[in-house]
Scaffold this motif. Structure first.
Motif, PDB file in Angstrom:
ATOM      1  N   VAL B 349       0.820  -1.219   0.000  1.00 10.28           N
ATOM      2  CA  VAL B 349       0.000   0.000   0.000  1.00 10.28           C
ATOM      3  C   VAL B 349       0.853   1.267   0.000  1.00 10.28           C
ATOM      4  O   VAL B 349       0.333   2.380  -0.021  1.00 10.28           O
ATOM      5  CB  VAL B 349      -0.979   0.031   1.202  1.00 10.28           C
ATOM      6  CG1 VAL B 349      -1.855  -1.215   1.212  1.00 10.28           C
ATOM      7  CG2 VAL B 349      -0.221   0.146   2.521  1.00 10.28           C
ATOM      8  N   GLU B 350       2.163   1.093   0.027  1.00  8.89           N
ATOM      9  CA  GLU B 350       3.105   2.217   0.016  1.00  8.89           C
ATOM     10  C   GLU B 350       2.819   3.227   1.120  1.00  8.89           C
ATOM     11  O   GLU B 350       2.868   4.440   0.919  1.00  8.89           O
ATOM     12  CB  GLU B 350       3.122   2.875  -1.371  1.00  8.89           C
ATOM     13  CG  GLU B 350       3.595   1.878  -2.427  1.00  8.89           C
ATOM     14  CD  GLU B 350       3.708   2.476  -3.819  1.00  8.89           C
ATOM     15  OE1 GLU B 350       3.040   3.491  -4.070  1.00  8.89           O
ATOM     16  OE2 GLU B 350       4.461   1.924  -4.629  1.00  8.89           O
ATOM     17  N   GLU B 351       2.478   2.714   2.288  1.00  7.17           N
ATOM     18  CA  GLU B 351       2.262   3.542   3.472  1.00  7.17           C
ATOM     19  C   GLU B 351       2.847   2.830   4.673  1.00  7.17           C
ATOM     20  O   GLU B 351       2.961   1.611   4.676  1.00  7.17           O
ATOM     21  CB  GLU B 351       0.748   3.696   3.730  1.00  7.17           C
ATOM     22  CG  GLU B 351       0.116   4.899   3.057  1.00  7.17           C
ATOM     23  CD  GLU B 351      -1.377   4.939   3.352  1.00  7.17           C
ATOM     24  OE1 GLU B 351      -1.752   4.696   4.511  1.00  7.17           O
ATOM     25  OE2 GLU B 351      -2.147   5.192   2.407  1.00  7.17           O
ATOM     26  N   GLN B 352       3.156   3.585   5.705  1.00  4.64           N
ATOM     27  CA  GLN B 352       3.587   2.949   6.952  1.00  4.64           C
ATOM     28  C   GLN B 352       2.351   2.548   7.759  1.00  4.64           C
ATOM     29  O   GLN B 352       1.269   3.104   7.573  1.00  4.64           O
ATOM     30  CB  GLN B 352       4.447   3.921   7.787  1.00  4.64           C
ATOM     31  CG  GLN B 352       5.790   4.258   7.146  1.00  4.64           C
ATOM     32  CD  GLN B 352       6.711   3.051   7.050  1.00  4.64           C
ATOM     33  OE1 GLN B 352       6.806   2.281   7.992  1.00  4.64           O
ATOM     34  NE2 GLN B 352       7.353   2.886   5.900  1.00  4.64           N
ATOM     35  N   LEU B 353       2.514   1.590   8.635  1.00  8.25           N
ATOM     36  CA  LEU B 353       1.430   1.202   9.543  1.00  8.25           C
ATOM     37  C   LEU B 353       1.175   2.331  10.540  1.00  8.25           C
ATOM     38  O   LEU B 353       2.114   2.946  11.039  1.00  8.25           O
ATOM     39  CB  LEU B 353       1.823  -0.050  10.343  1.00  8.25           C
ATOM     40  CG  LEU B 353       1.789  -1.416   9.654  1.00  8.25           C
ATOM     41  CD1 LEU B 353       2.445  -2.448  10.559  1.00  8.25           C
ATOM     42  CD2 LEU B 353       0.380  -1.834   9.335  1.00  8.25           C
ATOM     43  N   THR B 354      -0.100   2.624  10.804  1.00  5.46           N
ATOM     44  CA  THR B 354      -0.401   3.565  11.891  1.00  5.46           C
ATOM     45  C   THR B 354      -0.206   2.837  13.226  1.00  5.46           C
ATOM     46  O   THR B 354      -0.103   1.620  13.270  1.00  5.46           O
ATOM     47  CB  THR B 354      -1.865   4.043  11.806  1.00  5.46           C
ATOM     48  OG1 THR B 354      -2.709   2.901  12.069  1.00  5.46           O
ATOM     49  CG2 THR B 354      -2.200   4.613  10.442  1.00  5.46           C
TER      50      THR B 354
END
Lengths: 372, 372
Positions: B349-354
């Motif tokens: 998803v090209e995002e870091q985990l919250t």
């Protein structure tokens, strides 16, 4: 000596996919109640404690909890043997500690000749065994059948008989001429696995396990206790329970029935009737039901609708088929593998088996059974 | 109080397909010899008696026979717990009878808070458990990790401490900072399964099981005994044995080595050398051998020829590959499933985990471990 005789618990067995653990727990609790009420000196369990050689943890827990209650808390002496469904090694683990509190769990053929003396009685605990065990133990290659083995076994046991005492044999095999039920293991080799009832004459009582119907054998000094609950539709009319055996004056036998938590029942009705509260409130909907449906039309989503009212349906059959002929219930026949093989041979080579070939076949089938 | 501390028997384990039962039987017999020679008051087994939750009958027989010898014949008190490889219910069957002869086999978390008092010592037997057991027992949803659970467990145990007595904890978990071997179960969730060593301070001694190297932890009052035999090539240089723990004056620890029936060994040689009697008569050909082959050419039927001389070959690697580069031994890395999942998420998803997502992930992984 007054004891309770039960067998063929098959803890963990399923009936058409339904888990029977709760029913088994209920029936086994009833057995303890009977033992207390009848004030017995001991409880005898003649094999097939579990249904499988590797029982599920729930089955192991149920059996272990029962023995804690019966033996450690209620202090009943227990005389138990392994049956053909039990793994003798798995079952035997720990048994050397059990005997400290008069809980005798016998799983080894070679230990069967040393009776357990209790009050004025000698108990011989003979676990289920294959002829190979007797062959090795007696160092006699001539022992090929259970009958041949039993002749030697009983003759050896008699050497240990104390004439001042009564003798009880606890064992797990098929006595020739007994009636089988559908729920027993279906393998039979031309009578090779059968023991003639006369062989059992030396004992005051023989507590048998293996057959699930208490009425399977009516011999003066020998009985099957049968299973504590019904395991198949074919047992629908069998009474289930335990024997109270009293050896005080001769032999006195009293069969004590166990009312099942959920019985097996047959119901013949139309789909409309089955959904009608007036109909189903009059029957035990919780029971295991074999339904004979009078309808002819296709009924969509039938099973789901019925299951909401009848949670334990064993099967549904239509009594009126499309061709107006009554569908016959398939009869499960006992097939004799020797006869099957003979027929196959005759069909294939168009010759009869010679005596030698017949002997080979018999021996091979016997070996197959032994290595199963 | 002077006792022997062993753990991680893993009866039934295989090494590269080779059955280790004979080696295990040999090493466990050595342990009894040490117990007798050292004149210990008791034997402690800190979990993982079996390698699998459903052990083979041969494994069950070996363990049962051992306990008959150690406890019933030699009269050694036994303090044993189940480890993460054991099925607590299967193992516990019969344990209510075992305790009659001072053989204590503890498999239930809720029974861990009642110490077994023996001589001047209180033994706390804490079987392997998952945080869910502590969560339910203490009715505290905040308990998510083994560390949180252990804080509560030890604090509850302390309530039962008798100041006149010594306290010993027998347990099976991973102490933070210990060194792992290849043969242990390879699952680790971001340190959630680790217990800080400081937590163990209240005990005079903590007899640990779980890690297979006795040197995995060097804490003043806590030790892993390690496994009695080597279970992987990575343990080639580990000393195997048992601790003799003496609490008479403070704590005295003595590690007693066990010489294996067949050791693990590495051999570097050419094929010609390996077939040369002068070469192989100088080494223990019966040992488990990892062979590093110096040849470059293809050798037909190599394994079959070597097996005739070396019956227990673990593996063969060529030290000189075709490209003249030395083939590196594949290093089995400990993979942290949380990191793997994070990387996968980031790539996808090209995002870091919250923070919230990270918490979910951690909880899910924890639950997965618990239900394994």
């Amino acid at each position: 000596m007054r004891f309770l005789h039960t067998a063929d618990w098959h803890i963990g067995k399923k009936l058409q996919g339904y888990d029977l653990l709760k029913e088994q727990q209920y029936a086994l609790a009833e057995i303890l109640t009977i033992a207390k009420k009848e004030n017995v000196d001991a409880i005898v369990i003649a094999g097939d404690l579990y249904d499988r050689s590797v029982p599920a943890v729930e089955a192991i827990k149920l059996y272990n909890d029962l023995m804690i209650e019966w033996n450690l808390k209620e202090k009943f002496p227990i005389f138990a043997i392994s049956g053909n469904h039990d793994s003798s090694i798995r079952l035997s683990a720990g048994s050397d500690w059990f005997s400290h509190t008069n809980y005798f769990l016998q799983t080894r053929f070679e230990d069967a000749f040393e009776p357990i003396e209790f009050k004025e009685t000698q108990f011989f605990l003979l676990p289920y065994f294959e002829p190979i065990s007797a062959r090795l133990y007696f160092e006699d290659d001539g022992i090929r059948t259970v009958q041949q083995a039993m002749e030697r076994v009983i003759s050896k046991m008699q050497e240990a008989f104390d004439p001042e005492k009564k003798q009880v044999l606890i064992s797990h095999f098929f006595v020739a001429g007994s009636t089988k039920s559908d729920s027993e293991t279906k393998i039979e080799v031309g009578g090779l696995d059968a023991v003639p009832g006369e062989l059992l004459a030396p004992f005051d009582y023989v507590a048998l396990g293996h057959l699930h119907h208490q009425g399977a054998l009516r011999q003066e000094n020998a009985r099957y206790s049968g299973s504590p609950i019904k395991f198949s539709l074919s047992e629908i009319n069998q009474k289930k329970g335990v024997w109270i055996v009293d050896l005080a004056e001769g032999l006195s036998l009293d069969f004590q029935e166990i009312t099942p938590l959920y019985d097996i029942e047959e119901v013949t009705a139309s789909f409309k009737e089955l959904l009608d509260p007036e109909f189903y409130q009059a029957i035990h909907t919780e029971n295991y039901l074999q339904i004979y449906l009078k309808d002819r039309a296709i009924i969509p989503n039938m099973m789901n609708q019925l299951r909401k009212i009848y949670p334990r349906i064993l099967g549904i059959e239509r009594v009126n088929g499309r061709n107006e002929t009554k569908i016959k219930r398939k009869k499960i026949e006992m097939k004799d593998p020797k006869k099957l093989a003979e027929n196959f041979f005759t069909e294939m080579v168009e010759e009869q088996l010679t005596d030698r070939q017949e002997q080979w076949l018999e021996e091979t089938l016997q070996e197959l059974i032994e290595t199963e």
